[in-house]
Design an enzyme around this catalytic site. Structure first.
Site, short mmCIF file in Angstrom:
data_model
loop_
_atom_site.label_atom_id
_atom_site.label_comp_id
_atom_site.label_asym_id
_atom_site.label_seq_id
_atom_site.Cartn_x
_atom_site.Cartn_y
_atom_site.Cartn_z
CG ASP A 199 -10.11 3.96 4.31
OD1 ASP A 199 -9.88 3.10 3.45
OD2 ASP A 199 -9.58 5.08 4.31
NE ARG B 253 -4.40 10.54 3.76
CZ ARG B 253 -3.88 9.41 3.33
NH1 ARG B 253 -3.78 9.18 2.05
NH2 ARG B 253 -3.47 8.50 4.17
CG ASP C 78 -2.30 0.65 0.90
OD1 ASP C 78 -2.33 1.89 0.96
OD2 ASP C 78 -3.30 -0.03 0.59
CG ASP D 139 -6.54 5.61 -2.04
OD1 ASP D 139 -7.71 6.01 -2.03
OD2 ASP D 139 -5.91 5.33 -0.99
CE LYS E 191 -6.40 0.59 -1.17
NZ LYS E 191 -5.98 0.33 0.21
C1 DGJ Z 1 -6.96 5.47 1.87
C2 DGJ Z 1 -7.31 4.05 1.56
O1 DGJ Z 1 -8.67 3.85 1.62
C3 DGJ Z 1 -6.54 3.13 2.50
O2 DGJ Z 1 -6.92 1.80 2.30
C4 DGJ Z 1 -5.07 3.33 2.23
O3 DGJ Z 1 -4.75 2.88 0.95
C5 DGJ Z 1 -4.70 4.79 2.41
N1 DGJ Z 1 -5.55 5.65 1.67
C6 DGJ Z 1 -3.27 5.03 2.02
O4 DGJ Z 1 -2.92 6.35 2.09
#
Ligand code: DGJ
Length: 777
Positions: free
Chosen positions: A546, A441, A364, A476, A474
């Site tokens: 999350d 963020r 991640d 994001d 993944k």
């Molecule tokens: C938000 C995601 O939903 C989490 O699973 C993780 O990947 C974080 N970001 C990483 O910054």
């Protein structure tokens, strides 16, 4: 099937009919949407001998008509329909009135694609399209309505295209994707709301009473605050009975769905790009296209509607190599290590993952540039060699050697101010030039309306995705939009910025998904902040939240299931106390809930006890056996209160699995039944559960009621005893008919109720659950 006869249009799916017609005024009126039937325009069309008083009539020739009363197929602002309009534009002369009249129609097998946006797909045999052309009576602009019929899953899609034929530019203030009128009242509007870690947590049912109900968002993304999927049901509908309509959008940006009950007690539902804070300048000869709206109807309650939506999403939205494949079982590094990662640590985790039976290891956030927290480096997509001395492919190779495939996290749409990318191209981020910027963020959103930025993202991501050994990504997106302004666009075009952002994103996705067809892409936006059909056209699965707390997840997965199949819902087992809620739930419940989606783990396998790892291994082995049914079976919701009940049934109805979970123990209430759904009533099934052992520590000092010596709670003695002595769990085993399982239900062994415990008693404290298995014999 599509039929046209003398200006009356019928769209039939296997079990539904949709019909509209050309009114004597030339506008389009709506006739019907619901259970399949033979259409009679004469019987169904609104009667017009006189217009209701104090309403507007279209012209001198039609004094008996008022567009304010009677179901319309589309309604333009300005000619007396006071309900929520489908279209509203500002012409060069300043007028906001439009008046679209029917001109021609075409129909075909297959469909026309939407320009610049993803849309539902299928073979020529699976779909048919109707195209209706209308012209503005005064301004000559053209409005084209597209209807695509997907007979097998009882879905009809709708969208619109506007072409400017005026000499000057016009401003589109709203062009919705679908408008649906009903001649009656008595509906309930359902929408899904939430926040970060509470994605679609609230299912809100509101009676449609005079006035309007709006489910909409201006976050720039489809959002966890308000999902674009909504339902309209006739009052009294339940999970399994009653008329239910569903509406969704193949779109990932600002959206609005409005349910309205008019002064004449008629119901209207419109959906599309949120007209608030939107405008689009259309020059002479230019077109504006809306995203595609999805409509479905079922007379079989909410489960019936969900089944239509699930089949549609699985067969006509999710595409590519992974569309129908069983999804790999992964371990993700986030909650195990957060930003504190390096090759050594990751390989230790991966090695435990391999031993447990996982198939994919995901690195991640934290692997690139100076990314040691969330303040910096987004945009600088170079590997941090201190953390990963052998680069991505070096790590991937080592993970592959452990027998796992490898994937990693990216957040391509963002930039930190503290990054080389921002220092070099500050104008590539969305921001109002020279003005203060709101924070989210610590990051900014790249201006994807700018083709140069699109090219940069494509190039940067292509480099990462081409690294040897990368088989999963993944993707994001952790910030919603503020200060919505594209430095690339002119001042007068700023109302287009957010839609152009979405178009830019889709362009990037189109290029990357075509270039990397073997990669499994998982969508994520702080969890489910962009869980929508637009993203699902590229990302076969989305990280649903999350929040991995099993109690929250059971509610969120229940709510997602109304509009989305479980093959799209990524669900992980995580540590306890849970990192989002500090709640402690049994490991088995965390698994039992996540197992109904695309299962993964997100916890520190290196720190877990031997006993826990044995349990995890057994869970993984079991999931692999049942994975196809869990991911692709027909999913049904049962009870949903203190008890949560699900059932998933394989396509051939030979296998089924059911969840029974409860929230809190109700004292002296030990009898529960499990009811299956969707089975073949004529088949005979073996009904079983997993035989588990329970830790005696869970009984506290109650063990002293039977122990020959006194055992103090939390003592060494209790630990030693717990190590060697386990309490047998209950076994359920019946050979019964599908009809019995669905209608009588299985009377389960009684739950513990303070009167003693043996293997005829179900150990069922707070947040307990069971999966029950049903297999044809
Ligand atoms: C938000 C995601 O939903 C989490 O699973 C993780 O990947 C974080 N970001 C990483 O910054």
């Amino acid at each position: 099937m599509i039929k046209e006869s003398k200006g009356c249009f019928e769209l039939h799916t296997a079990h539904t009919t949709y019909a509209f017609y050309v009114l004597p005024t030339g506008q389009l009126g709506h006739l019907y949407y619901g259970k399949r039937l033979k259409v009679s325009e004469e019987a169904m069309a609104e009667k017009h001998a006189f217009a209701p008083s104090n309403t507007i009539t279209p012209d001198q020739e039609h004094l008996e008509f008022s567009y304010e009363q009677g179901p319309m197929e589309i309604s333009a602002y300005g000619k007396g329909d006071t309900r929520e309009p489908f279209i509203s534009v500002v012409h060069a002369d300043g007028s906001r009135t439009s008046d679209f009249r029917y001109r021609s129609c075409y129909s075909r097998k297959g469909r026309t694609k939407v320009n610049g946006m993803p849309c539902a797909y299928g073979s020529e045999e699976e779909m048919e399209e109707l195209e209706i052309h209308l012209t503005d009576n005064s301004y000559k602009n053209e409005l084209i309505l597209y209807y695509v019929v997907f007979p097998a899953c009882d879905v009809i899609t709708k969208r619109a295209v506007l072409i400017n034929h005026e000499e000057e530019k016009l401003v589109v203030n709203r062009l919705m994707s679908s408008m649906l009128d009903f001649p009656e009242d008595g509906f309930v509007f359902t929408s899904f709301h939430g926040a970060h870690c509470r994605d679609v947590y609230e299912k809100v049912d509101r009676d449609v009473l005079p006035g309007k109900i709006e489910a909409s968002i201006y976050a720039g993304v489809s959002s966890n605050r308000c999902n674009p999927f909504t339902m309209l049901s006739r009052k009294g509908a339940t999970e399994d009975f009653g008329d239910v309509y569903g509406s969704n959008l193949v779109y990932s940006g600002n959206h609005a769905t409005i349910a309205e009950l008019s002064p004449f007690y008629e119901t209207r539902l419109v959906t599309g790009i949120n007209p608030a804070e939107f405008s689009w300048i259309l020059k002479k000869g230019e077109k504006f296209e809306t995203p595609e709206a999805i409509l479905s109807f079922s007379p079989k309650g909410f489960n019936g509607l969900s089944q239509n939506m699930h089949a549609f999403v699985q067969n006509h939205i999710v595409r590519g190599e992974w569309a129908k494949k069983d999804r790999p079982l992964l371990l993700n590094s986030w909650e195990a290590a957060y930003f504190d990662i390096n090759e050594h640590k990751l390989l230790k985790l991966a090695s435990e993952a391999a031993k447990a039976g996982c198939e994919l290891f995901v690195m991640d956030d934290g692997w690139f540039a100076e990314r040691s927290d969330d303040h910096r480096s987004l945009g600088d997509w170079e590997v941090n060699v201190k953390k990963l001395p052998n680069g991505i492919s070096g790590l991937a190779k080592k993970v592959n050697d452990l027998g796992l495939s490898f994937g990693l996290w990216v957040e391509p749409e963002m930039v930190n101010v503290d990054s080389d990318l921002y220092r070099e191209h500050p104008d590539w981020a969305m921001a109002v030039p020279g003005k203060d910027h709101a924070e989210g963020r610590n990051q900014r959103i790249l201006d994807l309306a700018n083709p140069k930025v699109q090219d940069y993202v494509i190039e940067a991501m292509s480099r990462i995705f081409s690294e040897e050994g990368v088989s999963y990504i993944k993707w994001d997106m952790n910030r919603i939009v503020s200060d919505a302004y594209s430095p690339y666009l002119s001042a007068e075009q700023q109302g287009e910025a957010l839609h152009r952002y979405v178009l830019g994103l889709y362009h990037i996705c189109d290029v990357l998904f075509e270039k990397f067809p073997h990669i499994l892409f998982e969508g994520c936006s702080s969890g489910g902040c962009r869980f929508d059909l637009g993203m699902l056209c590229y990302f076969p699965q989305i990280w649903a939240s999350d929040n991995t707390d099993a109690l929250c997840r059971v509610k969120m997965m229940t709510n997602y299931s109304y509009g989305y199949p479980m093959s799209t819902v990524s669900a992980h087992v995580s540590a306890c106390p849970n990192h989002q809620t500090l709640r402690i739930t049994p490991l088995e419940t965390r698994f039992n809930v996540a197992a109904f989606g695309v299962l993964g783990y997100e916890c520190n396998f290196c720190d877990m006890s031997k006993e826990e790892m044995e349990a995890v291994k057994a869970q993984i082995a079991l999931y692999k056996q049942w994975r196809h049914t869990m991911q692709y079976g027909q999913f049904y919701r049962g009870r949903n209160n203190n008890l949560h009940e699900w059932c998933v049934v394989s396509e051939d109805k030979r296998h089924a699995a059911g969840l029974l979970m409860h929230e809190l123990v109700l004292p002296n209430f030990a009898s529960h039944r499990f009811f299956a759904k969707g089975l073949d009533p004529k088949k005979t099934y073996r009904f079983t559960n997993r035989s588990l052992k329970h830790n005696i520590k869970a009984f506290g000092d109650l063990v002293n009621a039977v122990a020959p010596v006194h055992i103090k709670t939390d003592s060494l003695m209790q630990d030693i005893l717990a190590h060697f002595v386990k309490m047998d769990g209950e076994n359920e085993n019946y050979l019964v008919g599908g009809d019995l399982l669905m209608h009588s239900g299985i009377a389960l062994k009684q739950a513990f109720a303070s009167t003693g415990y043996n293997d005829n008693v179900r150990f069922f404290p707070d947040f307990s659950s069971r999966i029950y298995f049903m297999e044809e014999e």
